[in-house]
Write a protein that holds these residues in place. Structure first.
Motif, PDB file in Angstrom:
ATOM      1  N   LEU A  24       0.828  -1.198   0.000  1.00 45.82           N
ATOM      2  CA  LEU A  24       0.000   0.000   0.000  1.00 45.82           C
ATOM      3  C   LEU A  24       0.864   1.250   0.000  1.00 45.82           C
ATOM      4  O   LEU A  24       0.499   2.266  -0.556  1.00 45.82           O
ATOM      5  N   CYS A  25       2.012   1.176   0.668  1.00 44.00           N
ATOM      6  CA  CYS A  25       2.894   2.336   0.741  1.00 44.00           C
ATOM      7  C   CYS A  25       4.049   2.148  -0.233  1.00 44.00           C
ATOM      8  O   CYS A  25       4.702   1.106  -0.234  1.00 44.00           O
ATOM      9  N   PRO A  26       4.334   3.146  -1.085  1.00 49.35           N
ATOM     10  CA  PRO A  26       5.439   3.014  -2.049  1.00 49.35           C
ATOM     11  C   PRO A  26       6.806   3.257  -1.414  1.00 49.35           C
ATOM     12  O   PRO A  26       7.828   3.050  -2.058  1.00 49.35           O
ATOM     13  N   HIS A  27       6.852   3.673  -0.137  1.00 46.83           N
ATOM     14  CA  HIS A  27       8.106   3.942   0.587  1.00 46.83           C
ATOM     15  C   HIS A  27       9.031   4.854  -0.204  1.00 46.83           C
ATOM     16  O   HIS A  27      10.209   4.548  -0.403  1.00 46.83           O
ATOM     17  N   THR A  28       8.499   5.958  -0.698  1.00 52.40           N
ATOM     18  CA  THR A  28       9.331   6.843  -1.504  1.00 52.40           C
ATOM     19  C   THR A  28      10.023   7.912  -0.663  1.00 52.40           C
ATOM     20  O   THR A  28      10.954   8.539  -1.119  1.00 52.40           O
ATOM     21  N   THR A  50      14.026   5.094   7.651  1.00 56.29           N
ATOM     22  CA  THR A  50      12.629   4.943   8.050  1.00 56.29           C
ATOM     23  C   THR A  50      11.749   5.612   7.008  1.00 56.29           C
ATOM     24  O   THR A  50      12.032   6.737   6.579  1.00 56.29           O
ATOM     25  N   CYS A  51      10.691   4.919   6.606  1.00 56.74           N
ATOM     26  CA  CYS A  51       9.750   5.517   5.666  1.00 56.74           C
ATOM     27  C   CYS A  51       8.934   6.579   6.406  1.00 56.74           C
ATOM     28  O   CYS A  51       8.313   6.287   7.421  1.00 56.74           O
ATOM     29  N   ASP A  52       8.958   7.801   5.857  1.00 55.91           N
ATOM     30  CA  ASP A  52       8.269   8.909   6.510  1.00 55.91           C
ATOM     31  C   ASP A  52       6.754   8.736   6.449  1.00 55.91           C
ATOM     32  O   ASP A  52       6.021   9.273   7.270  1.00 55.91           O
ATOM     33  N   ALA A  53       6.277   7.972   5.486  1.00 53.50           N
ATOM     34  CA  ALA A  53       4.834   7.825   5.288  1.00 53.50           C
ATOM     35  C   ALA A  53       4.232   6.764   6.210  1.00 53.50           C
ATOM     36  O   ALA A  53       3.188   6.976   6.818  1.00 53.50           O
ATOM     37  N   CYS A  54       4.899   5.595   6.344  1.00 57.13           N
ATOM     38  CA  CYS A  54       4.298   4.490   7.091  1.00 57.13           C
ATOM     39  C   CYS A  54       5.108   4.092   8.319  1.00 57.13           C
ATOM     40  O   CYS A  54       4.644   3.308   9.135  1.00 57.13           O
ATOM     41  N   GLY A  55       6.331   4.623   8.452  1.00 55.89           N
ATOM     42  CA  GLY A  55       7.110   4.362   9.656  1.00 55.89           C
ATOM     43  C   GLY A  55       7.908   3.071   9.628  1.00 55.89           C
ATOM     44  O   GLY A  55       8.607   2.756  10.586  1.00 55.89           O
TER      45      GLY A  55
HETATM   46 ZN    ZN Z   1       6.280   3.341   3.583  1.00 61.53          ZN
END
Ligand code: ZN
Length: 79
Positions: A24-28, A50-55
């Motif tokens: 679901l998260c592209p980890h960009t 760390t992915c800023d969007a999903c942690g």
């Molecule tokens: Zn992510």
């Protein structure tokens, strides 16, 4: 123009179909972390990302793999 909206209106309301195997998260947006404060800013001494969007956190090789495939994955999302 009202009749055109009626024709296409119901179709545009359909929810987007997301294949279950796709994350679901592209980890960009990966944020670098350094355990050694003296090494801060040195890309070769990054401890983790760390992915800023999903942690979710990633090791350096994982983050590099994500970055190298980022362009491909974004293209697929825009299709
Ligand atoms: Zn992510």
């Amino acid at each position: 123009m009202g009749f055109l909206r009626k024709l296409f209106g119901s179709k545009s309301q359909a929810p987007p179909v997301v294949p279950p195997e796709q994350p679901l998260c592209p980890h960009t947006t990966l944020v670098a972390h350094w355990e050694d404060a003296a090494a801060m800013g040195d890309d070769s001494k990054v401890s983790s990302y760390t992915c800023d969007a999903c942690g979710q956190s990633f090791s350096r090789p994982e983050a590099e793999a994500l970055r190298s495939s980022e362009g491909e994955r974004l293209k697929q999302r825009l299709r």
